[in-house]
Write a protein that holds these residues in place. Structure first.
Motif, PDB file in Angstrom:
ATOM      1  N   GLU A 158       0.813  -1.213   0.000  1.00 57.15           N
ATOM      2  CA  GLU A 158       0.000   0.000   0.000  1.00 57.15           C
ATOM      3  C   GLU A 158       0.850   1.269   0.000  1.00 57.15           C
ATOM      4  O   GLU A 158       0.538   2.235  -0.704  1.00 57.15           O
ATOM      5  CB  GLU A 158      -0.924   0.002   1.227  1.00 57.15           C
ATOM      6  CG  GLU A 158      -2.049  -1.010   1.180  1.00 57.15           C
ATOM      7  CD  GLU A 158      -3.101  -0.622   0.163  1.00 57.15           C
ATOM      8  OE1 GLU A 158      -3.587   0.520   0.247  1.00 57.15           O
ATOM      9  OE2 GLU A 158      -3.416  -1.453  -0.715  1.00 57.15           O
ATOM     10  N   VAL A 159       1.902   1.300   0.778  1.00 58.86           N
ATOM     11  CA  VAL A 159       2.700   2.518   0.966  1.00 58.86           C
ATOM     12  C   VAL A 159       3.751   2.687  -0.121  1.00 58.86           C
ATOM     13  O   VAL A 159       3.981   3.799  -0.615  1.00 58.86           O
ATOM     14  CB  VAL A 159       3.360   2.511   2.361  1.00 58.86           C
ATOM     15  CG1 VAL A 159       4.352   3.678   2.501  1.00 58.86           C
ATOM     16  CG2 VAL A 159       2.287   2.595   3.451  1.00 58.86           C
ATOM     17  N   PHE A 160       4.378   1.584  -0.530  1.00 60.76           N
ATOM     18  CA  PHE A 160       5.488   1.662  -1.480  1.00 60.76           C
ATOM     19  C   PHE A 160       5.151   1.086  -2.855  1.00 60.76           C
ATOM     20  O   PHE A 160       5.928   1.247  -3.791  1.00 60.76           O
ATOM     21  CB  PHE A 160       6.715   0.943  -0.926  1.00 60.76           C
ATOM     22  CG  PHE A 160       7.284   1.564   0.320  1.00 60.76           C
ATOM     23  CD1 PHE A 160       8.208   2.589   0.248  1.00 60.76           C
ATOM     24  CD2 PHE A 160       6.882   1.134   1.575  1.00 60.76           C
ATOM     25  CE1 PHE A 160       8.724   3.168   1.391  1.00 60.76           C
ATOM     26  CE2 PHE A 160       7.396   1.694   2.726  1.00 60.76           C
ATOM     27  CZ  PHE A 160       8.316   2.719   2.635  1.00 60.76           C
ATOM     28  N   GLY A 161       4.024   0.391  -2.956  1.00 59.56           N
ATOM     29  CA  GLY A 161       3.668  -0.233  -4.221  1.00 59.56           C
ATOM     30  C   GLY A 161       4.582  -1.371  -4.598  1.00 59.56           C
ATOM     31  O   GLY A 161       4.823  -1.624  -5.781  1.00 59.56           O
ATOM     32  N   VAL A 162       5.099  -2.075  -3.599  1.00 62.85           N
ATOM     33  CA  VAL A 162       6.051  -3.148  -3.826  1.00 62.85           C
ATOM     34  C   VAL A 162       5.522  -4.446  -3.214  1.00 62.85           C
ATOM     35  O   VAL A 162       5.179  -4.478  -2.024  1.00 62.85           O
ATOM     36  CB  VAL A 162       7.429  -2.808  -3.213  1.00 62.85           C
ATOM     37  CG1 VAL A 162       8.387  -3.986  -3.313  1.00 62.85           C
ATOM     38  CG2 VAL A 162       8.022  -1.580  -3.896  1.00 62.85           C
ATOM     39  N   ALA A 163       5.476  -5.502  -4.016  1.00 64.37           N
ATOM     40  CA  ALA A 163       5.153  -6.819  -3.480  1.00 64.37           C
ATOM     41  C   ALA A 163       6.371  -7.354  -2.733  1.00 64.37           C
ATOM     42  O   ALA A 163       7.512  -7.157  -3.150  1.00 64.37           O
ATOM     43  CB  ALA A 163       4.755  -7.768  -4.604  1.00 64.37           C
TER      44      ALA A 163
ATOM     45  N   ARG B 218       9.995  -7.860 -10.405  1.00 60.02           N
ATOM     46  CA  ARG B 218       9.434  -8.525 -11.586  1.00 60.02           C
ATOM     47  C   ARG B 218      10.163  -9.824 -11.950  1.00 60.02           C
ATOM     48  O   ARG B 218       9.567 -10.756 -12.466  1.00 60.02           O
ATOM     49  CB  ARG B 218       9.488  -7.579 -12.787  1.00 60.02           C
ATOM     50  CG  ARG B 218       8.557  -6.375 -12.691  1.00 60.02           C
ATOM     51  CD  ARG B 218       8.527  -5.580 -13.980  1.00 60.02           C
ATOM     52  NE  ARG B 218       9.835  -5.009 -14.296  1.00 60.02           N
ATOM     53  CZ  ARG B 218      10.631  -5.442 -15.268  1.00 60.02           C
ATOM     54  NH1 ARG B 218      10.273  -6.482 -16.015  1.00 60.02           N
ATOM     55  NH2 ARG B 218      11.792  -4.867 -15.497  1.00 60.02           N
ATOM     56  N   HIS B 219      11.458  -9.888 -11.679  1.00 60.09           N
ATOM     57  CA  HIS B 219      12.243 -11.034 -12.130  1.00 60.09           C
ATOM     58  C   HIS B 219      12.268 -12.189 -11.140  1.00 60.09           C
ATOM     59  O   HIS B 219      12.847 -13.233 -11.416  1.00 60.09           O
ATOM     60  CB  HIS B 219      13.678 -10.596 -12.430  1.00 60.09           C
ATOM     61  CG  HIS B 219      13.776  -9.622 -13.558  1.00 60.09           C
ATOM     62  ND1 HIS B 219      13.600  -9.988 -14.870  1.00 60.09           N
ATOM     63  CD2 HIS B 219      14.007  -8.267 -13.569  1.00 60.09           C
ATOM     64  CE1 HIS B 219      13.723  -8.913 -15.648  1.00 60.09           C
ATOM     65  NE2 HIS B 219      13.969  -7.868 -14.885  1.00 60.09           N
TER      66      HIS B 219
END
Length: 273
Positions: free
Chosen positions: A235-240, A259-260
Motif C-alpha cells: 500500500e505505501v510503497f507499491g512493492v510486493a 518482476r524477475h
C-alpha cells in the motif's frame, strides 16, 4: 520525559499541501522511525516538529503546549534537530562545532561554565569523537562527520532528538555504527529519538515504534511487528514483498520480490532435468 504529538496537522510549501489531517504521538523515551515513499511528508513532519515549518492547520504540542508558544531558546534546550546533509563552516574543528550545541544554554550575559565543558566532553565521549576533537570537520570521513553532528546535538542535552535521514550516503558499516550509537544514547540517557529512515529493515530493527506515512497521512503506526507487513509495503510503497523474521533480532525483515523473482527459484533437481 517530554511528550510530543501533533493534532490534525496540515502543512506544505506554498500552495502545495504535503500533510493533511495528520495525527501522531511520539512514545516518550523510545526510538521512533518515520518511513514512507519519497515525497510522502516524512521530512515535512520533522520540520513541523522542530518548528521550522508553520502548519496551515492543526498544531504540534510538547508537554501540553503548542511549540509556537514556547520561546525559541527554551525549545532548543528541549528539542534537538539534525537535518539532512548539514554543512559546517569552513575550517571549524570538531570541538568548536560540538560547542555550538551549548548556545541554547547561553544567555545574553551568561558566561561559559564548567557545565558546558562537561556536556561537550560527555557528547564527544558518547560519540567516540574525543580523539578527533582538534581536527577540522571537513577533513573527516562521512561516518565521522555524522558522529560529530550527533555530538553537537547531544551537547544541547535535550529530551528529544530529531534526525532527518542520519544514515544517508553512508555505507552499511557506518549506517549500523550510527544506529547502534543512537540506541546507546537512548538506553543510557532515555532520550526520545525520532528519525526519518529509508531502509525499512534497519528501521524495523532499531526502532521501538514505526510511523508509516502515505500521501501525507498516517497509514500505520505501532510496533515494527505490527506495522511492517506485506500489505503495508504494498500500500505505501507499491512493492510486493515477503516478510520474514530476522534471525538475530526477531524483528520483521522485508524481502522485495520484483518482476524477475515473482516465481520461486528452481531447485537443483529441476535445473538438472
Amino acid at each position: 520525559m517530554s511528550i510530543l504529538h501533533v493534532e490534525s496537522l496540515e502543512a506544505g510549501y506554498g500552495t502545495r499541501k504535503i500533510l493533511t489531517g495528520l495525527d501522531v504521538t511520539v512514545p516518550p523515551g523510545a526510538i521512533s522511525a518515520i518511513v514512507g515513499a519519497n515525497a510522502c511528508g516524512k521530512s515535512t513532519l520533522l520540520r513541523c516538529f522542530a518548528r521550522l515549518l508553520r502548519p496551515s492547520a492543526g498544531q504540534v504540542v510538547l508537554d501540553g503546549r503548542s511549540v509556537r508558544e514556547i520561546p525559541t531558546r527554551e525549545l532548543a534546550r528541549r528539542m534537538g534537530l539534525l537535518p539532512q546533509s548539514p554543512i559546517a563552516p569552513d575550517g571549524i574543528t570538531v570541538a568548536d562545532l560540538v560547542s555550538h550545541g551549548r548556545h541554547p544554554h547561553q544567555g545574553i550575559l551568561s558566561r561559559w561554565t564548567r557545565a558546558d565543558d562537561v556536556a561537550i566532553a560527555a557528547a564527544l565521549e558518547a560519540t567516540r569523537t574525543t580523539d578527533i576533537a582538534d581536527r577540522e570537520v571537513d577533513q573527516l570521513s562521512g561516518g565521522q562527520r555524522q558522529r560529530v553532528w550527533i555530538a553537537m546535538a547531544l551537547a544541547q542535552e535535550t529530551d528529544i532528538l530529531l534526525l532527518d535521514e542520519p544514515t544517508t550516503f553512508l555505507d552499511i558499516a557506518h549506517q549500523v555504527e550510527i544506529l547502534d550509537l543512537l540506541v546507546d544514547l537512548n538506553r543510557a540517557r532515555g532520550t526520545t529519538i525520532v528519525m526519518v529512515l529509508h531502509d525499512l529493515n534497519l528501521a524495523a530493527r532499531y526502532a521501538d515504534h514505526l510511523v508509516a506515512l502515505r500521501r501525507g497521512k498516517v497509514h500505520a503506526s505501532g510496533a515494527p511487528e505490527l506495522v511492517l507487513t506485506e500489505h503495508m509495503v504494498q500500500e505505501v510503497f507499491g512493492v510486493a514483498c515477503r516478510i520474514v523474521p530476522d534471525p538475530t533480532s526477531g524483528k520483521p525483515v522485508m524481502l522485495p520480490i520484483g518482476r524477475h523473482f515473482s516465481e520461486p527459484a528452481p531447485t537443483r533437481k529441476e535445473i538438472a532435468s
